[in-house]
Design a protein around this motif. Structure first.
Motif: not given
Length: 345
Positions: A166-171, A226-240
């Motif tokens: 997705l288009i990633q927002p700032g903080p 993360g970058p395109t090709g990997i993407g973004a992820t949310y929470t420690i569980e999903r990031y792991a």
């Protein structure tokens, strides 16, 4: 030191203001006014390293301004600091966000969709101080998410992502534009937790589970952008599950090469390397065949600290370069497969 940080910020802001308003020959004039004669520029593949401002203006900025009409800079993070890894008399400034414009002309072999598009970017800029209170930009590292532009143009060069694309927002706090002076204590606190996190990551053979290890320095509701090709992820569980675990399982040998620059200001901080890592993808990575060769990975990381732990992480990985070392030229392949090219043959 605070005066130098503010002077460096102002120099970079003036440079961006002139550069963003420039067209054609004025792009070089912006570099001549704000950059030193020995200006050295690093960029992601296919730009790599350029050792003069003429080359940067002609090969990087002019094509972008031509392809993306009415270009505007939309910053999410702007900060400055003293490089922890060097004791010279310079300051580094970071700008992170998106360049946005009307994608109306071909760029790097990508056919234009005729719609607005976002170029996700992060730039580290080194400012050197001169006599009489002047300052010049002497070095830059400019990472842009080229595959992200390809996806917006209707071409996804990678297998399905593990994270969300997705288009990633700032903080989430909207506090990333640090134009004013920041607390040195807060800056030191941020750099300390970043260093702790790096130490935790370097100990891949500890007895903790991956999620337990991450919890040492991350909030549970962390976000990894993360970058395109990997993407973004949310929470420690999903990031792991969606990135960190996958990454660790993909590489049997990992060499840390260090960073070129690392600093923090206020609640934000980050680093970049050239390259950061040398990796052996014996388990395969992102759809690539497994290999017993080692390849370099260039990375930028930007962090936001919330209290005693890290909360958000924006990551830029030069995946085009990582693929290119393994014999796959994604840009050349895209140009060959594009409808425009096929109509010519």
């Amino acid at each position: 030191m605070s005066d130098k940080l503010q002077l460096a910020k102002q120099r970079v802001r003036d440079f961006y203001r002139q550069l963003d308003a420039s067209r054609d020959d004025n792009i070089l004039q912006a570099h001549e006014q704000h950059c030193s004669v020995d200006y050295h520029w690093r960029g992601c593949h296919p730009f790599n390293e350029i050792s003069n401002m003429v080359g940067v203006a002609e090969h990087f900025w002019q094509p972008i301004h031509t392809a993306f009409r009415h270009l505007q800079r939309r910053q999410d993070v702007f900060m400055a600091g003293d490089n922890q890894l060097d004791d010279d008399d310079t300051v580094w400034v970071v700008s992170m966000g998106h360049l946005m414009g009307l994608f109306d002309q071909h760029w790097l072999g990508v056919a234009p969709p005729g719609r607005m598009a976002f170029i996700r970017y992060c730039e580290f800029v080194q400012v050197r101080f001169l006599p009489l209170g002047d300052a010049k930009i002497c070095q830059s590292a400019m990472f842009i998410d080229i595959p992200g532009v390809m996806v917006q143009a209707g071409v996804n060069p990678f297998p399905p992502q593990t994270g969300a694309q997705l288009i990633q927002p700032g903080p989430i706090t909207h506090t990333g534009l640090l134009f004013d002076e920041q607390s040195e204590d807060e800056s030191e606190k941020t750099l300390s937790i970043i260093n702790q996190m790096i130490g935790d990551l370097g100990n891949w053979d500890n007895d903790l589970s991956l999620e337990e290890e991450l919890a040492l320095s991350w909030h549970n509701d962390m976000i990894w952008w993360g970058p395109t090709g990997i993407g973004a992820t949310y929470t420690i569980e999903r990031y792991a599950k969606q990135h960190s675990g996958v990454f660790r399982n993909s590489f049997s040998e990992r060499i840390f090469n260090g960073h070129v620059c690392k600093f923090a200001e206020g609640e934000f901080g980050g680093f970049f390397g050239w390259p950061n890592l040398t990796l052996k993808p014996s388990g395969g990575f992102m759809g690539m065949a497994a290999s017993e060769q080692s390849f370099d990975m260039r990375v930028i990381d930007i962090y936001r600290r919330d209290g005693e732990k890290l909360a958000e992480n924006w990551v830029f990985i030069d995946l085009l370069y990582f693929y290119y070392q393994q014999g796959i030229d994604i840009l050349a392949r895209n140009a060959y497969l594009s409808p425009d090219f096929q109509r010519q043959i």
